[in-house]
Structures are given as C-alpha cells and as structure tokens.
Design a protein around this motif. Structure first.
Motif, mmCIF file in Angstrom:
data_model
loop_
_atom_site.group_PDB
_atom_site.id
_atom_site.type_symbol
_atom_site.label_atom_id
_atom_site.label_comp_id
_atom_site.label_asym_id
_atom_site.label_seq_id
_atom_site.Cartn_x
_atom_site.Cartn_y
_atom_site.Cartn_z
ATOM 1 N N ARG A 133 76.641 28.469 43.291
ATOM 2 C CA ARG A 133 75.940 27.186 43.158
ATOM 3 C C ARG A 133 74.622 27.160 43.919
ATOM 4 O O ARG A 133 73.616 26.670 43.406
ATOM 5 C CB ARG A 133 76.849 26.042 43.584
ATOM 6 C CG ARG A 133 78.014 25.879 42.615
ATOM 7 C CD ARG A 133 78.922 24.746 42.961
ATOM 8 N NE ARG A 133 80.077 24.841 42.072
ATOM 9 C CZ ARG A 133 81.273 24.460 42.392
ATOM 10 N NH1 ARG A 133 81.498 23.914 43.580
ATOM 11 N NH2 ARG A 133 82.259 24.591 41.551
ATOM 12 N N ALA A 134 74.597 27.698 45.111
ATOM 13 C CA ALA A 134 73.346 27.743 45.882
ATOM 14 C C ALA A 134 72.309 28.604 45.159
ATOM 15 O O ALA A 134 71.118 28.277 45.147
ATOM 16 C CB ALA A 134 73.593 28.271 47.290
ATOM 17 N N GLU A 135 72.768 29.662 44.525
ATOM 18 C CA GLU A 135 71.861 30.538 43.773
ATOM 19 C C GLU A 135 71.250 29.805 42.573
ATOM 20 O O GLU A 135 70.058 29.965 42.281
ATOM 21 C CB GLU A 135 72.630 31.771 43.305
ATOM 22 C CG GLU A 135 71.787 32.807 42.614
ATOM 23 C CD GLU A 135 72.607 34.025 42.209
ATOM 24 O OE1 GLU A 135 72.283 34.611 41.163
ATOM 25 O OE2 GLU A 135 73.569 34.383 42.927
ATOM 26 N N LEU A 140 66.185 26.808 51.727
ATOM 27 C CA LEU A 140 65.953 26.089 50.470
ATOM 28 C C LEU A 140 65.123 24.828 50.684
ATOM 29 O O LEU A 140 64.498 24.333 49.753
ATOM 30 C CB LEU A 140 67.268 25.737 49.791
ATOM 31 C CG LEU A 140 68.065 26.897 49.206
ATOM 32 C CD1 LEU A 140 69.320 26.376 48.518
ATOM 33 C CD2 LEU A 140 67.227 27.716 48.253
ATOM 34 N N GLU A 153 77.603 24.321 51.802
ATOM 35 C CA GLU A 153 76.450 24.100 52.671
ATOM 36 C C GLU A 153 75.333 25.005 52.173
ATOM 37 O O GLU A 153 75.506 26.217 52.042
ATOM 38 C CB GLU A 153 76.793 24.419 54.122
ATOM 39 C CG GLU A 153 75.672 24.071 55.064
ATOM 40 C CD GLU A 153 76.070 24.171 56.516
ATOM 41 O OE1 GLU A 153 75.181 24.448 57.334
ATOM 42 O OE2 GLU A 153 77.260 23.974 56.835
ATOM 43 N N LEU A 154 74.206 24.389 51.872
ATOM 44 C CA LEU A 154 73.094 25.135 51.277
ATOM 45 C C LEU A 154 72.255 25.789 52.369
ATOM 46 O O LEU A 154 72.099 25.231 53.459
ATOM 47 C CB LEU A 154 72.232 24.195 50.427
ATOM 48 C CG LEU A 154 72.963 23.557 49.246
ATOM 49 C CD1 LEU A 154 72.092 22.497 48.588
ATOM 50 C CD2 LEU A 154 73.389 24.621 48.244
ATOM 51 N N GLN A 162 71.597 17.173 51.964
ATOM 52 C CA GLN A 162 72.223 17.846 53.098
ATOM 53 C C GLN A 162 71.326 17.874 54.332
ATOM 54 O O GLN A 162 71.682 18.474 55.344
ATOM 55 C CB GLN A 162 72.626 19.271 52.705
ATOM 56 C CG GLN A 162 73.727 19.310 51.677
ATOM 57 C CD GLN A 162 74.253 20.708 51.430
ATOM 58 O OE1 GLN A 162 73.846 21.681 52.055
ATOM 59 N NE2 GLN A 162 75.199 20.822 50.513
ATOM 60 N N ILE A 197 70.678 26.630 42.383
ATOM 61 C CA ILE A 197 69.697 25.696 42.950
ATOM 62 C C ILE A 197 68.432 26.448 43.348
ATOM 63 O O ILE A 197 67.317 26.022 43.038
ATOM 64 C CB ILE A 197 70.321 24.923 44.140
ATOM 65 C CG1 ILE A 197 71.387 23.962 43.607
ATOM 66 C CG2 ILE A 197 69.251 24.188 44.939
ATOM 67 C CD1 ILE A 197 72.244 23.326 44.672
ATOM 68 N N ARG A 198 68.596 27.583 44.015
ATOM 69 C CA ARG A 198 67.448 28.401 44.408
ATOM 70 C C ARG A 198 66.638 28.809 43.174
ATOM 71 O O ARG A 198 65.406 28.721 43.171
ATOM 72 C CB ARG A 198 67.898 29.646 45.170
ATOM 73 C CG ARG A 198 66.727 30.581 45.515
ATOM 74 C CD ARG A 198 67.168 31.835 46.236
ATOM 75 N NE ARG A 198 67.437 31.521 47.619
ATOM 76 C CZ ARG A 198 68.640 31.497 48.182
ATOM 77 N NH1 ARG A 198 69.714 31.798 47.487
ATOM 78 N NH2 ARG A 198 68.785 31.201 49.454
ATOM 79 N N LEU A 207 79.196 20.612 46.778
ATOM 80 C CA LEU A 207 78.402 21.821 46.941
ATOM 81 C C LEU A 207 78.717 22.471 48.276
ATOM 82 O O LEU A 207 79.070 21.776 49.234
ATOM 83 C CB LEU A 207 76.908 21.480 46.890
ATOM 84 C CG LEU A 207 76.372 21.001 45.552
ATOM 85 C CD1 LEU A 207 74.934 20.533 45.705
ATOM 86 C CD2 LEU A 207 76.459 22.102 44.512
ATOM 87 N N VAL A 224 69.409 19.462 47.733
ATOM 88 C CA VAL A 224 69.070 20.071 49.027
ATOM 89 C C VAL A 224 68.809 18.968 50.052
ATOM 90 O O VAL A 224 69.315 19.015 51.179
ATOM 91 C CB VAL A 224 67.856 21.019 48.899
ATOM 92 C CG1 VAL A 224 67.428 21.540 50.264
ATOM 93 C CG2 VAL A 224 68.163 22.176 47.951
#
Length: 136
Positions: free
Chosen positions: A29-31, A89, A84-85, A65, A33-34, A82, A62
């Motif tokens: 998920r973080a990927e 980011l 922790e991002l 958080q 968003i990135r 999600l 982002v």
C-alpha cells in the motif's frame, strides 16, 4: 471524471484509488501511494486530471498520518487501515501537490473553469501546509 464535491476523495478516480489500496496486500500500500505521488512529480508536460486526483488523494492519506493532519473519514477513502507510511513520503507529497496546482494541469483548469478554483486551491494549500510542516 465524475466529481460530486470538492473533497480530496469526492470523485470517481480517487474512490477507485481507494479501492485499489484496499485490494492491495498490506505491504504494497505504501508503494502504491509513493508511485501515485512520484508519477505526478515526474510529469513535465500536461498533467492529466486522473493522475492529479490520485496524487491529491495519496497526499491526503500521507497528511492524515502527520501531526495536525485530518483523518480521512469519507466513505470514498480506503476501508482498510494503512500501515504507518514512510516519513519521506511527506516531502514527495508536497512536491506532487505543487505540481498539481502548476500549469499545465488539467485538474487546475477544470476547477478554475468550474468556478470553484479558489476553494479547491485553499483545500490543497491546507493539505500542503500540514505536509510541509511535518516534512521539516
């Protein structure tokens, strides 16, 4: 793009992005968003509105958080929590928002032509301020 309000997730494309996040494995998920943010930052020519609205939604996630960030409570945001991002980011999200409101940007044009450009830019500005503060 179907848009029903001025919020960061109040359009079909951002809602679809939320669904994509929910469908992705937790570790990816973080990927996603990135990638959404980086795609917009790398755009030098005309920025398509679909890419821009996804980046705005990603930036809102982002910012949620960050200290002072507003939680994403809309029904059109992700249903699953999600992870922790990564802190890095935050700066990427600032860059993406700066690109979204810089010409040539289809999303900027659409909001300006629709008469709600100033209100939309204020929302982007508030989001950017939270991110910039947190990015240090």
């Amino acid at each position: 793009m179907g848009t029903w309000d001025i919020g960061h997730f109040d359009n079909d494309t951002a809602a679809d992005f939320s669904g994509d996040l929910d469908g992705a494995p937790q570790g990816k998920r973080a990927e996603l968003i990135r990638d959404a943010l980086a795609d917009v930052v790398r755009t030098e020519d005309y920025l398509d509105s679909d890419e821009a609205v996804v980046a705005v939604a990603a930036a809102a996630l982002v910012a949620a958080q960050c200290p002072g960030g507003e939680p994403v409570t809309t029904a059109y945001g992700p249903d699953k929590p999600l992870p922790e991002l990564p802190v890095e980011l935050r700066g990427l999200a600032v860059q993406a928002l700066d690109r979204v409101v810089a010409e040539p940007s289809e999303l900027l044009e659409l909001w300006t032509e629709g008469g709600d450009g100033e209100q939309w830019k204020e929302g982007i500005g508030r989001l950017r301020a939270v991110l910039a503060q947190a990015a240090g």
